[in-house]
Motif scaffolding. Sequence first.
Motif, PDB file in Angstrom:
ATOM      1  N   ILE A 167       0.837  -1.203   0.000  1.00 10.53           N
ATOM      2  CA  ILE A 167       0.000   0.000   0.000  1.00 10.53           C
ATOM      3  C   ILE A 167       0.868   1.249   0.000  1.00 10.53           C
ATOM      4  CG2 ILE A 167      -1.617   1.341   1.415  1.00 10.53           C
ATOM      5  CD1 ILE A 167      -2.922  -1.399   2.131  1.00 10.53           C
ATOM      6  N   ASP A 168       1.999   1.199   0.715  1.00  8.63           N
ATOM      7  CA  ASP A 168       2.902   2.343   0.752  1.00  8.63           C
ATOM      8  C   ASP A 168       3.619   2.545  -0.578  1.00  8.63           C
ATOM      9  OD1 ASP A 168       4.508   4.431   2.241  1.00  8.63           O
ATOM     10  OD2 ASP A 168       6.105   3.074   1.593  1.00  8.63           O
ATOM     11  N   GLU A 169       4.041   1.479  -1.218  1.00 12.75           N
ATOM     12  CA  GLU A 169       4.912   1.573  -2.385  1.00 12.75           C
ATOM     13  C   GLU A 169       4.195   1.627  -3.729  1.00 12.75           C
ATOM     14  OE1 GLU A 169       8.417   1.768  -2.969  1.00 12.75           O
ATOM     15  OE2 GLU A 169       8.266   2.429  -0.901  1.00 12.75           O
ATOM     16  N   LEU A 170       3.121   0.885  -3.885  1.00 17.25           N
ATOM     17  CA  LEU A 170       2.474   0.774  -5.187  1.00 17.25           C
ATOM     18  C   LEU A 170       1.251   1.678  -5.252  1.00 17.25           C
ATOM     19  CD1 LEU A 170       2.653  -3.087  -5.749  1.00 17.25           C
ATOM     20  CD2 LEU A 170       4.391  -1.348  -6.163  1.00 17.25           C
ATOM     21  N   ASP A 171       1.065   2.314  -6.389  1.00 21.94           N
ATOM     22  CA  ASP A 171      -0.107   3.180  -6.525  1.00 21.94           C
ATOM     23  C   ASP A 171      -1.336   2.323  -6.851  1.00 21.94           C
ATOM     24  OD1 ASP A 171      -0.300   2.830  -9.378  1.00 21.94           O
ATOM     25  OD2 ASP A 171       1.190   4.402  -9.651  1.00 21.94           O
ATOM     26  N   PRO A 172      -2.540   2.895  -6.738  1.00 23.30           N
ATOM     27  CA  PRO A 172      -3.761   2.111  -6.942  1.00 23.30           C
ATOM     28  C   PRO A 172      -3.834   1.408  -8.302  1.00 23.30           C
ATOM     29  CG  PRO A 172      -4.299   4.192  -5.907  1.00 23.30           C
ATOM     30  CD  PRO A 172      -2.838   4.251  -6.279  1.00 23.30           C
ATOM     31  N   GLY A 173      -3.332   2.030  -9.346  1.00 22.54           N
ATOM     32  CA  GLY A 173      -3.348   1.388 -10.658  1.00 22.54           C
ATOM     33  C   GLY A 173      -2.496   0.130 -10.686  1.00 22.54           C
ATOM     34  N   GLU A 174      -1.327   0.195 -10.069  1.00 21.58           N
ATOM     35  CA  GLU A 174      -0.458  -0.976 -10.003  1.00 21.58           C
ATOM     36  C   GLU A 174      -1.125  -2.091  -9.206  1.00 21.58           C
ATOM     37  OE1 GLU A 174       4.107   0.418 -10.002  1.00 21.58           O
ATOM     38  OE2 GLU A 174       2.911   1.340  -8.401  1.00 21.58           O
ATOM     39  N   ARG A 175      -1.699  -1.740  -8.061  1.00 26.79           N
ATOM     40  CA  ARG A 175      -2.366  -2.752  -7.232  1.00 26.79           C
ATOM     41  C   ARG A 175      -3.552  -3.365  -7.973  1.00 26.79           C
ATOM     42  NH1 ARG A 175      -1.824   1.316  -3.221  1.00 26.79           N
ATOM     43  NH2 ARG A 175      -4.094   1.481  -3.059  1.00 26.79           N
ATOM     44  N   ASN A 176      -4.308  -2.536  -8.683  1.00 27.56           N
ATOM     45  CA  ASN A 176      -5.446  -3.041  -9.434  1.00 27.56           C
ATOM     46  C   ASN A 176      -4.990  -4.033 -10.501  1.00 27.56           C
ATOM     47  OD1 ASN A 176      -8.205  -3.137 -10.311  1.00 27.56           O
ATOM     48  ND2 ASN A 176      -7.625  -1.811 -12.006  1.00 27.56           N
ATOM     49  N   GLY A 177      -3.950  -3.689 -11.221  1.00 28.28           N
ATOM     50  CA  GLY A 177      -3.424  -4.601 -12.239  1.00 28.28           C
ATOM     51  C   GLY A 177      -2.943  -5.909 -11.639  1.00 28.28           C
ATOM     52  N   ILE A 178      -2.255  -5.844 -10.515  1.00 29.04           N
ATOM     53  CA  ILE A 178      -1.765  -7.057  -9.851  1.00 29.04           C
ATOM     54  C   ILE A 178      -2.948  -7.882  -9.355  1.00 29.04           C
ATOM     55  CG2 ILE A 178      -0.498  -7.909  -7.837  1.00 29.04           C
ATOM     56  CD1 ILE A 178       1.485  -5.544  -8.390  1.00 29.04           C
ATOM     57  N   ASN A 179      -3.970  -7.218  -8.831  1.00 28.97           N
ATOM     58  CA  ASN A 179      -5.162  -7.951  -8.383  1.00 28.97           C
ATOM     59  C   ASN A 179      -5.840  -8.675  -9.533  1.00 28.97           C
ATOM     60  OD1 ASN A 179      -4.915  -7.368  -5.673  1.00 28.97           O
ATOM     61  ND2 ASN A 179      -6.120  -5.489  -5.819  1.00 28.97           N
ATOM     62  N   LYS A 180      -5.897  -8.048 -10.695  1.00 29.04           N
ATOM     63  CA  LYS A 180      -6.482  -8.708 -11.865  1.00 29.04           C
ATOM     64  C   LYS A 180      -5.648  -9.924 -12.258  1.00 29.04           C
ATOM     65  CE  LYS A 180      -8.909  -4.779 -13.832  1.00 29.04           C
ATOM     66  NZ  LYS A 180      -9.035  -3.858 -14.955  1.00 29.04           N
ATOM     67  N   TYR A 181      -4.348  -9.805 -12.143  1.00 28.89           N
ATOM     68  CA  TYR A 181      -3.488 -10.938 -12.465  1.00 28.89           C
ATOM     69  C   TYR A 181      -3.693 -12.073 -11.457  1.00 28.89           C
ATOM     70  CZ  TYR A 181       0.298 -13.396 -14.654  1.00 28.89           C
ATOM     71  OH  TYR A 181       1.011 -14.336 -15.339  1.00 28.89           O
ATOM     72  N   LEU A 182      -3.784 -11.722 -10.159  1.00 28.85           N
ATOM     73  CA  LEU A 182      -4.050 -12.739  -9.132  1.00 28.85           C
ATOM     74  C   LEU A 182      -5.362 -13.456  -9.427  1.00 28.85           C
ATOM     75  CD1 LEU A 182      -2.986 -10.769  -5.935  1.00 28.85           C
ATOM     76  CD2 LEU A 182      -1.910 -12.864  -6.778  1.00 28.85           C
ATOM     77  N   GLU A 183      -6.380 -12.688  -9.754  1.00 26.47           N
ATOM     78  CA  GLU A 183      -7.696 -13.259 -10.062  1.00 26.47           C
ATOM     79  C   GLU A 183      -7.610 -14.210 -11.252  1.00 26.47           C
ATOM     80  OE1 GLU A 183     -12.271 -11.747 -10.915  1.00 26.47           O
ATOM     81  OE2 GLU A 183     -10.616 -10.327 -11.053  1.00 26.47           O
ATOM     82  N   SER A 184      -6.865 -13.829 -12.284  1.00 25.67           N
ATOM     83  CA  SER A 184      -6.751 -14.672 -13.480  1.00 25.67           C
ATOM     84  C   SER A 184      -6.064 -16.008 -13.177  1.00 25.67           C
ATOM     85  CB  SER A 184      -5.985 -13.935 -14.582  1.00 25.67           C
ATOM     86  OG  SER A 184      -4.602 -13.902 -14.296  1.00 25.67           O
ATOM     87  N   LYS A 185      -5.248 -16.046 -12.115  1.00 30.47           N
ATOM     88  CA  LYS A 185      -4.557 -17.276 -11.738  1.00 30.47           C
ATOM     89  C   LYS A 185      -5.359 -18.102 -10.736  1.00 30.47           C
ATOM     90  CE  LYS A 185      -0.183 -17.453 -11.605  1.00 30.47           C
ATOM     91  NZ  LYS A 185       1.243 -17.413 -11.393  1.00 30.47           N
ATOM     92  N   GLY A 186      -6.527 -17.599 -10.336  1.00 35.06           N
ATOM     93  CA  GLY A 186      -7.340 -18.313  -9.366  1.00 35.06           C
ATOM     94  C   GLY A 186      -6.894 -18.100  -7.934  1.00 35.06           C
ATOM     95  N   ILE A 187      -6.037 -17.136  -7.696  1.00 34.88           N
ATOM     96  CA  ILE A 187      -5.593 -16.804  -6.339  1.00 34.88           C
ATOM     97  C   ILE A 187      -6.589 -15.810  -5.756  1.00 34.88           C
ATOM     98  CG2 ILE A 187      -3.752 -15.758  -4.948  1.00 34.88           C
ATOM     99  CD1 ILE A 187      -1.754 -16.852  -7.039  1.00 34.88           C
ATOM    100  N   THR A 188      -7.138 -16.111  -4.600  1.00 37.74           N
ATOM    101  CA  THR A 188      -8.224 -15.300  -4.052  1.00 37.74           C
ATOM    102  C   THR A 188      -7.762 -14.088  -3.263  1.00 37.74           C
ATOM    103  OG1 THR A 188      -8.350 -16.713  -2.092  1.00 37.74           O
ATOM    104  CG2 THR A 188      -9.785 -17.268  -3.949  1.00 37.74           C
TER     105      THR A 188
END
Length: 191
Positions: A167-188
Motif C-alpha cells: 500500500i505504501d509503495e504501489l499506486d492504486p493502478g499498479e495494485r489493481n493490475g496485480i489484483n487482476k493478475y491474481l484473479e486470473s490465476k485463481g488466487i483469491t
Amino acid sequence: MAQEKLLQVYNGLPPWAKGVVAVGGLAIVYFTGRFTYNFFKRQIDIRFAKKTRAEFQDDIRRLANKGIRPTFLESQYLGWADQIQEQFSGCDSKQNVFDMSDPLFGWAGSYSGSGKLFLNIVKILRNDADFAALVAAYDIRTYSQCGNIFGLNIFGEVTGNLFTAIIDELDPGERNGINKYLESKGITYRV
C-alpha cells in the motif's frame, strides 16, 4: 529570575539571530512531534502486522488441510521477501513495463520498479498457499522510504507486513493490475 535573564538575552540579539532562534525552536517542536507520531504509528503497525501474520499462518494450515500446499521451499519465499524489501527501500522511479502481450494485466500505465518486481513474483505463484507463504515469509519488516539526504531519513520508515509495504509503495493502478493478475490465476488474495 532565570526567565528574565533569558528574555534579556533574547531581546539583545540582532534580528537575524532572533529568526534563527525562532526557526530552531519550531524545528525542535516539529521533529519532536514527528518522532512521537512515528513511534506510536509504528507500534500500531506492528500490532496489526502480528495479527495478520497469525491469520496467514492459519490460512496456510487450512489450505494444507484442503490439499493446497505451497509449491516452493520456505527459503524461496524468504528470498522473494528479501528482494521485495530491498526494492521497496529508498526511491523508486516509474518504468514503462506494460506489455501489450499480457492482456490479463489490464492497466495500461507505467509501473515502478517495485511494482514490476512484485508482479514478476506474483506471476510465479501458483495458488493461495503460495501467496500466503509469501506474506508469512515477509513477516514484519522495516524499510526506509525515499528521502535520505545527508544521512537524514526525511520521510521516515515503513514497518509492517507485506500489505502495509504494498500500500505504501504501489499506486492504486499498479495494485489493481496485480489484483487482476491474481484473479486470473485463481488466487483469491488481493493487495
